[in-house]
Design a protein around this motif. Sequence first.
Motif, mmCIF file in Angstrom:
data_model
loop_
_atom_site.group_PDB
_atom_site.id
_atom_site.type_symbol
_atom_site.label_atom_id
_atom_site.label_comp_id
_atom_site.label_asym_id
_atom_site.label_seq_id
_atom_site.Cartn_x
_atom_site.Cartn_y
_atom_site.Cartn_z
ATOM 1 N N PHE A 292 0.903 -1.216 0.028
ATOM 2 C CA PHE A 292 -0.040 0.172 0.116
ATOM 3 C C PHE A 292 0.839 1.270 -0.225
ATOM 4 O O PHE A 292 1.721 1.394 0.602
ATOM 5 C CB PHE A 292 -0.910 -0.216 1.252
ATOM 6 C CG PHE A 292 -0.390 0.162 2.678
ATOM 7 C CD1 PHE A 292 -0.238 1.653 3.076
ATOM 8 C CD2 PHE A 292 -0.067 -0.877 3.213
ATOM 9 C CE1 PHE A 292 0.420 1.711 4.262
ATOM 10 C CE2 PHE A 292 0.580 -0.861 4.490
ATOM 11 C CZ PHE A 292 0.675 0.574 5.135
ATOM 12 N N ASP B 209 0.128 5.745 -0.714
ATOM 13 C CA ASP B 209 -0.808 6.842 -0.635
ATOM 14 C C ASP B 209 -1.180 6.948 -2.110
ATOM 15 O O ASP B 209 -0.308 7.236 -2.910
ATOM 16 C CB ASP B 209 -0.177 8.219 -0.144
ATOM 17 C CG ASP B 209 -1.161 9.220 -0.120
ATOM 18 O OD1 ASP B 209 -2.046 9.202 0.654
ATOM 19 O OD2 ASP B 209 -0.906 10.235 -0.723
ATOM 20 N N GLU B 210 -2.501 7.166 -2.441
ATOM 21 C CA GLU B 210 -2.940 7.196 -3.778
ATOM 22 C C GLU B 210 -2.670 8.558 -4.426
ATOM 23 O O GLU B 210 -2.457 8.501 -5.541
ATOM 24 C CB GLU B 210 -4.466 6.864 -3.790
ATOM 25 C CG GLU B 210 -4.748 5.580 -3.328
ATOM 26 C CD GLU B 210 -6.341 5.260 -3.752
ATOM 27 O OE1 GLU B 210 -7.132 5.991 -4.017
ATOM 28 O OE2 GLU B 210 -6.700 4.112 -3.165
ATOM 29 N N VAL C 100 0.661 7.656 -5.789
ATOM 30 C CA VAL C 100 0.759 6.731 -6.942
ATOM 31 C C VAL C 100 0.237 7.438 -8.119
ATOM 32 O O VAL C 100 0.819 7.410 -9.439
ATOM 33 C CB VAL C 100 -0.284 5.754 -6.625
ATOM 34 C CG1 VAL C 100 -0.448 4.818 -7.776
ATOM 35 C CG2 VAL C 100 0.278 4.776 -5.685
ATOM 36 N N ALA C 101 -0.710 8.626 -7.931
ATOM 37 C CA ALA C 101 -1.061 9.169 -9.201
ATOM 38 C C ALA C 101 -0.017 9.885 -9.964
ATOM 39 O O ALA C 101 -0.024 9.997 -11.129
ATOM 40 C CB ALA C 101 -2.430 10.129 -8.873
ATOM 41 N N TYR D 155 -0.215 -0.838 -9.696
ATOM 42 C CA TYR D 155 -0.252 -0.557 -8.149
ATOM 43 C C TYR D 155 -1.243 -1.912 -7.840
ATOM 44 O O TYR D 155 -2.411 -1.798 -8.046
ATOM 45 C CB TYR D 155 -0.768 0.717 -7.747
ATOM 46 C CG TYR D 155 -1.023 0.871 -6.067
ATOM 47 C CD1 TYR D 155 -0.259 0.210 -5.456
ATOM 48 C CD2 TYR D 155 -2.250 1.618 -5.957
ATOM 49 C CE1 TYR D 155 -0.484 0.535 -4.048
ATOM 50 C CE2 TYR D 155 -2.656 1.824 -4.457
ATOM 51 C CZ TYR D 155 -1.710 1.308 -3.673
ATOM 52 O OH TYR D 155 -2.021 1.402 -2.263
ATOM 53 N N ASP D 156 -0.565 -2.734 -7.084
ATOM 54 C CA ASP D 156 -1.347 -3.815 -6.723
ATOM 55 C C ASP D 156 -0.800 -4.317 -5.145
ATOM 56 O O ASP D 156 0.264 -5.009 -5.325
ATOM 57 C CB ASP D 156 -1.314 -4.873 -7.783
ATOM 58 C CG ASP D 156 -2.161 -6.179 -7.323
ATOM 59 O OD1 ASP D 156 -2.694 -6.218 -6.387
ATOM 60 O OD2 ASP D 156 -2.461 -7.004 -8.053
ATOM 61 N N SER D 157 -1.518 -4.056 -4.306
ATOM 62 C CA SER D 157 -1.003 -4.338 -2.945
ATOM 63 C C SER D 157 -0.996 -5.790 -2.657
ATOM 64 O O SER D 157 -0.417 -6.394 -1.570
ATOM 65 C CB SER D 157 -1.681 -3.725 -1.881
ATOM 66 O OG SER D 157 -3.144 -3.717 -1.962
ATOM 67 N N ARG E 255 1.492 9.423 3.896
ATOM 68 C CA ARG E 255 1.583 10.556 2.859
ATOM 69 C C ARG E 255 2.870 10.966 2.696
ATOM 70 O O ARG E 255 3.465 11.157 1.572
ATOM 71 C CB ARG E 255 0.779 11.614 3.153
ATOM 72 C CG ARG E 255 -0.668 11.458 2.933
ATOM 73 C CD ARG E 255 -1.612 12.669 3.153
ATOM 74 N NE ARG E 255 -1.893 13.071 4.327
ATOM 75 C CZ ARG E 255 -2.914 12.629 4.979
ATOM 76 N NH1 ARG E 255 -3.517 11.535 4.613
ATOM 77 N NH2 ARG E 255 -2.948 13.062 6.429
ATOM 78 N N SER F 237 5.127 8.090 1.118
ATOM 79 C CA SER F 237 4.863 7.935 -0.238
ATOM 80 C C SER F 237 5.168 9.087 -1.112
ATOM 81 O O SER F 237 5.752 8.883 -2.127
ATOM 82 C CB SER F 237 3.326 7.692 -0.535
ATOM 83 O OG SER F 237 2.885 6.738 0.319
#
Length: 310
Positions: free
Chosen positions: A9, A11-12, A15-16, A26-28, A292, A295
């Motif tokens: 995992f 922070d999205e 990732v963006a 992205y695959d936890s 955050r 990441s």
Amino acid sequence: MADIVITEFMDEAAVARLAHTHDTLYDSGLADDLAALHDHLAAARVLIVRNRTQVDETLLSMGPRLKVVGRLGVGLDNIDVVACKARSIKVIPATGANNLSVAEYVITAALMLLRGAWMGSSEVADGHWPRQSMMGRELAGKTMALVGFGEIAQEVAWRAHMMGMQIVAYDPYLAADHPGWQIARNVSLDAALELGDVVSLHTPLTEATRHMINATTLSSMKSDAVLINAARGGIVDETALAAALAARRLGGAALDVFEIEPLSAEAGARFKGLANTILTPHIAGVTGESNRRVSELIADKVLEVLGGRA
């Protein structure tokens, strides 16, 4: 095929940012699916992991184009750094980004274990009123013993000092003139264990530190001392610790890390029913805020290497 593969995992928003300029997968769940990970690593230049993905020779051989391994955390015991270096793969940990979260965890655990009252909610809910047995102890005036005195331990030290604790620390690798020694007394490991009302571990896991806390060293601690391990599983002999807690030769313990993770029901059974014991799932350094920070730091460093900073 993905240029960046993230197996745990993250922070999205970070990732963006990566996905904005580079093909990103992205695959936890990939940390637990080596076969699927193998397929995705064939073209990847970056692998981003936490602590469950074992970055060893087998895994590295799956990624012939790898240039970077980003670690969403600071410990590197799941990454074969020597093998990465031999392949000219840059290993980037998120140094400093979760220091605050771990320090707050340690202070919170110390307060909970010494005071004790927060561990008895079910008893109160059952209609009991055990005020005397829940009286507990204060943090102020006690001694915080830090085994290892790196950046996180120093964050703990400053907070404990401000709360009225005396600080002792053991770290044979920290220079004698380091500013951290201004608030901590430099002592031996034996002295740290003997003096500490709260003993908090902050060392990496090495052959020298494996089972550093064992039946012998536990017996040298105060019988009402509490032990906190938010560093690495394996530093503590869990069987010896459980025996000491069961025999009331120790005042309590908080473990966030374990020799085998995830902790199995069988391994966890030794701690069942033990009073004043806190077990958490390797979460000390993971809060919304630290996730955050960690990441974003890794995203920044990866983009610096690959180009396309966003």
